[in-house]
Design an enzyme around this catalytic site. Structure first.
Site, PDB file in Angstrom:
ATOM      1  N   GLN A 237       0.809  -1.221  -0.147  1.00  0.00           N
ATOM      2  CA  GLN A 237       0.035   0.081   0.080  1.00  0.00           C
ATOM      3  C   GLN A 237       0.880   1.129  -0.011  1.00  0.00           C
ATOM      4  O   GLN A 237       1.952   1.236   0.369  1.00  0.00           O
ATOM      5  CB  GLN A 237      -0.872  -0.153   1.233  1.00  0.00           C
ATOM      6  CG  GLN A 237      -0.224  -0.169   2.599  1.00  0.00           C
ATOM      7  CD  GLN A 237      -1.029  -0.514   3.788  1.00  0.00           C
ATOM      8  OE1 GLN A 237      -2.139  -0.731   3.446  1.00  0.00           O
ATOM      9  NE2 GLN A 237      -0.285  -0.949   4.711  1.00  0.00           N
ATOM     10  N   HIS A 267     -11.316   5.431  18.208  1.00  0.00           N
ATOM     11  CA  HIS A 267     -10.450   4.374  18.921  1.00  0.00           C
ATOM     12  C   HIS A 267     -11.079   4.164  20.338  1.00  0.00           C
ATOM     13  O   HIS A 267     -10.922   2.983  20.761  1.00  0.00           O
ATOM     14  CB  HIS A 267      -8.851   4.778  19.089  1.00  0.00           C
ATOM     15  CG  HIS A 267      -8.402   4.812  17.530  1.00  0.00           C
ATOM     16  ND1 HIS A 267      -8.099   5.763  17.088  1.00  0.00           N
ATOM     17  CD2 HIS A 267      -8.158   3.616  16.662  1.00  0.00           C
ATOM     18  CE1 HIS A 267      -7.637   5.506  15.980  1.00  0.00           C
ATOM     19  NE2 HIS A 267      -7.592   4.253  15.580  1.00  0.00           N
ATOM     20  N   ASP A 291      -1.473   1.294  12.807  1.00  0.00           N
ATOM     21  CA  ASP A 291      -1.171   2.451  13.211  1.00  0.00           C
ATOM     22  C   ASP A 291      -0.812   2.670  15.001  1.00  0.00           C
ATOM     23  O   ASP A 291      -0.376   3.713  15.280  1.00  0.00           O
ATOM     24  CB  ASP A 291      -2.179   3.778  12.923  1.00  0.00           C
ATOM     25  CG  ASP A 291      -3.579   3.229  13.536  1.00  0.00           C
ATOM     26  OD1 ASP A 291      -3.536   2.797  14.697  1.00  0.00           O
ATOM     27  OD2 ASP A 291      -4.509   3.710  12.763  1.00  0.00           O
ATOM     28  N   ASP A 310      -1.035  -7.677  11.502  1.00  0.00           N
ATOM     29  CA  ASP A 310      -0.953  -6.457  10.422  1.00  0.00           C
ATOM     30  C   ASP A 310      -0.151  -6.902   9.298  1.00  0.00           C
ATOM     31  O   ASP A 310       1.016  -7.470   9.482  1.00  0.00           O
ATOM     32  CB  ASP A 310      -0.498  -5.398  10.994  1.00  0.00           C
ATOM     33  CG  ASP A 310      -0.879  -4.276   9.927  1.00  0.00           C
ATOM     34  OD1 ASP A 310      -2.138  -3.460   9.963  1.00  0.00           O
ATOM     35  OD2 ASP A 310      -0.391  -3.977   8.977  1.00  0.00           O
ATOM     36  N   ASP A 344      -0.996 -12.086   7.041  1.00  0.00           N
ATOM     37  CA  ASP A 344      -2.452 -12.115   6.596  1.00  0.00           C
ATOM     38  C   ASP A 344      -3.268 -12.450   7.663  1.00  0.00           C
ATOM     39  O   ASP A 344      -3.069 -13.405   8.190  1.00  0.00           O
ATOM     40  CB  ASP A 344      -2.683 -12.722   5.400  1.00  0.00           C
ATOM     41  CG  ASP A 344      -4.112 -12.426   4.784  1.00  0.00           C
ATOM     42  OD1 ASP A 344      -4.707 -11.621   4.448  1.00  0.00           O
ATOM     43  OD2 ASP A 344      -4.898 -13.621   5.103  1.00  0.00           O
ATOM     44  N   ALA A 345      -4.267 -11.500   7.967  1.00  0.00           N
ATOM     45  CA  ALA A 345      -5.264 -12.052   9.056  1.00  0.00           C
ATOM     46  C   ALA A 345      -5.768 -13.084   8.791  1.00  0.00           C
ATOM     47  O   ALA A 345      -6.148 -13.900   9.854  1.00  0.00           O
ATOM     48  CB  ALA A 345      -6.188 -10.620   9.332  1.00  0.00           C
ATOM     49  N   ASP A 362      -9.988  -4.085  13.082  1.00  0.00           N
ATOM     50  CA  ASP A 362      -9.678  -2.702  12.401  1.00  0.00           C
ATOM     51  C   ASP A 362      -8.992  -2.414  11.440  1.00  0.00           C
ATOM     52  O   ASP A 362      -7.865  -2.021  11.343  1.00  0.00           O
ATOM     53  CB  ASP A 362      -8.753  -2.155  13.720  1.00  0.00           C
ATOM     54  CG  ASP A 362      -8.664  -0.248  13.639  1.00  0.00           C
ATOM     55  OD1 ASP A 362      -9.555   0.075  12.700  1.00  0.00           O
ATOM     56  OD2 ASP A 362      -7.743   0.288  14.085  1.00  0.00           O
TER      57      ASP A 362
END
Length: 509
Positions: A237, A267, A291, A310, A344-345, A362
């Site tokens: 990304q 959050h 993040d 993540d 990868d989730a 999230d």
């Protein structure tokens, strides 16, 4: 055939570069406008059609074949080399971005389509065996296409980005044109002029490649409202951080992920409500959240151990090392109570043997196939498999106001897997009305009685309090799906979520 080895090599290069241009146009259009399926489909279909047109038009080329072949190399090199720059500028300054995209596809496809027929006639003039000529040409053409399609996602995009990649491909085309003009100058009319033109254009492409970062900086400052203070293309990304006075914003692929002015609202709602309706919140799984903001809120619970999954290692590295972001997340990503797993989730859930009291999803909005998979019924089933029996799952679910179908699609998809769901939302000024879906597998006294939800008074919050929590679970008429608008379950094999989300984007552009 031996004396035409250079021409055969150019076939391989022009095929590889044209594939790169095709992928660049599709990727940039998906990045700027969204709906990757639509843009990749249009690009492929229109490109193939244009190649057919070019092949048809080549029959009108009757003489000066070497001049025409040089023109083909020059044309593809110039148009393809500046393709990504033109697309970004069109998005900045034109109302109809798609017109530029269509023109680029048609021009590149038409020129490339005329290449093999023209080259076949050049070689056939000296080699009358058409069987060998065609088999050789198409072999080089297909090999070049394979090289370009593999190199683009694995090497070019992660290392160079859009601008440097297109300039480099253009430079390769123009280098081929230069070599052809010099080697076959005795068969080219106005060879001296061609030599000058190809050299000048080649130099321009090389300069564009060398100064691509400066060009990116200029374009990004036009794309983003505020000053760009960091920009990095990862293998997955584009991450951009902007700043205007005290407002710091993080963007992924052009979509804002948070604003420092109000991210606490999002959050706090994402984390503290599910954390306060379970009996055991000592083990928490975050899917996404690179993040570090959700982790920051979770670290307010002294006995909680956190696992964060993540995909993008560079995302978690940037948000850990970047001074501006690490101040916002209070260095949560460096905590010894946080374990970061970069994978990868979906894959993590498939192979996970752990059980968690709280699972927080999230992830970015479902604007492409890869993300829509993480909003599917099977994905939520996998989430349920790693939850304690009395655990809770909480999912960021887009906006119930701006993307109404998408939001309620999450609700229906969770319900299809046997979850009891409590949707809620709040105002986040940077996003607008934003929603979540909180789900449990079994009866939960708080889900059954929303008014009883409260936040541990020892937990410091800026927005949430006992008085405003119950109001988050109320929705207005304009945030509900109309009775005549059926919402389907987002299945792994039928990702309707992409359609719902892209419809919402088009309605609000």
């Amino acid at each position: 055939m031996k004396k035409y080895k250079l021409l055969m090599l150019t076939t391989l290069i022009i095929s590889g570069c044209s594939m790169v241009y095709e992928l660049i146009i599709s990727a940039v259009s998906s990045y700027l406008v969204g709906d990757s399926t639509l843009h990749y489909s249009i690009t492929i279909g229109l490109y193939m059609f244009a190649m057919g047109v070019g092949s048809f038009l080549s029959k009108f080329i009757r003489k000066d074949l070497f001049n025409w072949f040089a023109n083909i190399e020059i044309g593809v090199g110039v148009i393809g080399g500046i393709s990504s720059l033109l697309l970004f500028l069109a998005n900045l300054y034109l109302e109809s971005y798609e017109i530029v995209m269509y023109i680029e596809i048609i021009l590149i496809g038409t020129i490339v389509g005329a290449e093999i027929p023209t080259l076949t006639r050049i070689i056939e003039n000296d080699n009358k065996d058409l069987r060998i000529t065609l088999s050789s040409l198409f072999s080089f053409d297909y090999i070049g296409g394979l090289v370009g399609s593999v190199a683009f996602p694995l090497l070019l995009m992660p290392k160079l980005g859009y601008f440097a990649t297109s300039f480099m491909a253009g430079a390769f085309n123009l280098l081929c044109a230069t070599l052809i003009v010099f080697k076959y100058h005795d068969r080219i009319k106005n060879a001296k002029l061609y030599k000058c033109v190809t050299i000048v254009l080649l130099i321009i492409m090389i300069i564009g490649m060398l100064f691509s970062e400066n060009i990116e900086h200029y374009v990004e400052n036009g794309l983003y409202r505020d000053t760009v203070i960091m920009s990095e293309q990862t293998p997955y990304q584009k991450i951009v951080v902007t700043r205007h006075k005290d407002d710091v914003r993080l963007y992924i692929d052009g979509n804002v992920q948070f604003s420092s002015m109000d991210e606490y609202r999002y959050h706090e709602a994402l984390v503290h409500i599910p954390m306060n309706i379970v009996s055991d919140n000592s083990k928490v799984l975050i899917l996404g959240g690179g993040d570090g903001m959700a982790a920051r809120e979770l670290l307010k619970y002294p006995d909680t151990q956190i696992t964060m999954v993540d995909l993008d290692k560079e995302m978690t590295r940037i948000c850990s090392e970047n001074k501006v972001i690490s101040e916002l997340n209070q260095k949560s990503l460096d905590s010894d109570r946080l374990t970061i797993i970069n994978m990868d989730a979906y894959e993590y859930l498939e192979n996970c043997d752990e059980k968690y009291g709280v699972v927080i999803v999230d992830l970015p909005d479902p604007n492409n196939e890869a993300l829509a998979k993480l909003y599917s019924n099977v994905f939520y089933r996998l989430c349920g498999n790693v939850m304690e029996e009395d655990g809770v799952l909480n999912i960021q679910s887009t906006s119930p106001y701006y993307a109404t179908k998408s939001f309620w699609c999450v609700t229906k998809t969770l319900e299809s897997e046997g979850f009891k769901v409590a949707p809620y939302h709040l105002q986040v000024p940077a996003f607008g009305d934003w929603g979540f879906n909180m789900a449990v597998k079994n009866d939960n006294e708080y889900i059954d009685n929303i008014d009883s939800i409260s936040i541990d008074p020892s937990i410091e919050t800026k927005y949430l309090n006992e008085e405003n929590i119950s109001g988050l679970f109320m929705f207005g008429k304009d945030e509900m799906v109309a009775s005549n608008d059926k919402v389907e379950v987002n299945q792994l094999t039928k990702p309707v979520m992409i359609q719902y989300y892209n419809e919402a984007v088009r309605n609000w552009e």
